[in-house]
Scaffold this active site. Structure first.
Site, PDB file in Angstrom:
ATOM      1  N   LEU A  31      49.563  17.948  60.625  1.00  0.00           N
ATOM      2  CA  LEU A  31      49.912  18.992  61.306  1.00  0.00           C
ATOM      3  C   LEU A  31      50.672  20.268  60.995  1.00  0.00           C
ATOM      4  O   LEU A  31      51.839  19.471  60.796  1.00  0.00           O
ATOM      5  CB  LEU A  31      49.975  18.427  63.227  1.00  0.00           C
ATOM      6  CG  LEU A  31      48.629  18.305  63.799  1.00  0.00           C
ATOM      7  CD1 LEU A  31      49.172  17.741  64.935  1.00  0.00           C
ATOM      8  CD2 LEU A  31      47.465  19.049  63.959  1.00  0.00           C
ATOM      9  N   ASP A  32      50.815  21.308  60.771  1.00  0.00           N
ATOM     10  CA  ASP A  32      50.732  21.785  59.909  1.00  0.00           C
ATOM     11  C   ASP A  32      52.130  22.296  61.725  1.00  0.00           C
ATOM     12  O   ASP A  32      51.532  22.015  62.868  1.00  0.00           O
ATOM     13  CB  ASP A  32      50.821  23.088  59.601  1.00  0.00           C
ATOM     14  CG  ASP A  32      50.045  23.080  58.999  1.00  0.00           C
ATOM     15  OD1 ASP A  32      49.530  22.851  58.040  1.00  0.00           O
ATOM     16  OD2 ASP A  32      48.922  24.452  59.103  1.00  0.00           O
TER      17      ASP A  32
END
Length: 295
Positions: A31-32
């Protein structure tokens, strides 16, 4: 884990490694830093299941802003262009419908995809851009949850296959609408079998570690594979499986007869021990072969 904003997936693993005092730990799907939500984290023998989690479908709720484009395709980046074109809610709905199903997507420069051994984001930080081959993806579901025409901001929900960059999809939606778009928020609400309601935060893990009840927060490895049929080995079958040998139908209960099927395999004590695969035997019939051990 419910990943907090500002943390990379690697940051989450590093912090948990310290709390749990183990090095055998990994995550199942990046996930960013901007994103929040479901991040499966695997501990001990379950780390061997991380790749399976990364390959499963994901569900997201994403916020987007029309009229701007950034170098990262989200609002953490530098604005490159703006557009005065304005769009209505119905036009957005119709546009999103066109992104449903199998398609190809070009990964963004700000991503961990490697080309010639170098991660794209490392090149992007040096101001370089290289040609990227499109990759096959699938958008299983996509719907507009809300859209503020005055602010040109909206929220959408989508269920996608492995490898989808939601910010790139939003960028492409902007272009399809004849304007620009950037993602301003992202929450992963489901990763494979795990939902946002099942997640815990760092405080919960730290409290559990202090009280020596971390085990209560850990889910069994087979919880990732509940959509696969379950089979149970006899003592003889368990001995053969432990040696990596083929298990014959008489040594396992209710073995599916369809070659290629993956099954959850349990030993005589009803403990999950591996994923097995049904395969055709040279002399006819089928047998159960070791597909992945989780010891």
């Amino acid at each position: 884990m419910n990943k907090p904003q500002g943390f990379t997936s690697h940051d989450v693993v590093a912090k948990l490694r310290g709390i749990l005092k183990t090095r055998r730990i990994g995550h199942g799907g990046t996930l960013d830093p901007l994103a929040t939500g479901v991040l499966p984290v695997f501990v001990g023998g379950a780390t061997k299941a991380a790749d399976f989690a990364a390959a499963q479908d994901k569900e997201y709720v994403a916020g987007f802003t029309l009229g701007i484009a950034t170098d990262t395709q989200d609002t953490t980046g530098t604005v490159l262009r703006t557009s005065d074109v304005r769009t209505g809610e119905e036009a957005v709905r119709q546009c999103l419908a066109g992104f449903l199903g199998p398609q190809e997507q070009i990964p963004p420069m700000y991503s961990a995809v490697k080309i010639d051994g170098k991660k794209l984001y490392e090149l992007a930080r040096k101001g370089k851009e290289v040609e990227r081959a499109p990759r096959p993806i699938v958008v299983h579901q996509i719907e507009l949850l809300s859209f503020d025409e005055a602010a040109q901001k909206g929220r959408l929900r989508l269920v996608v296959s492995k490898g989808v960059y939601v910010r790139t999809l939003i960028h492409d939606v902007g272009e399809s609408l004849g304007t620009l778009a950037a993602m301003h928020s992202l929450t992963r609400t489901r990763a494979g079998a795990y939902t946002l309601e099942q997640t815990v935060d760092f405080d919960a893990v730290e409290d559990a570690a202090v009280q020596e009840r971390v085990a209560a927060l850990l889910r069994p490895a087979d919880s990732l594979f509940m959509n696969y049929p379950a089979v149970h080995l006899t003592a003889e079958g368990a001995d053969r499986a432990a040696r990596g040998a083929v298990v014959f139908p008489r040594q396992v209960d209710s073995l599916p007869e369809m070659p290629g099927v993956l099954v959850r395999v349990y030993n005589p004590d009803r403990q999950f021990c591996m994923l097995g695969q049904v395969r055709t035997l040279d002399k006819g019939g089928v047998g159960l072969f070791v597909y992945k051990n989780f010891r």
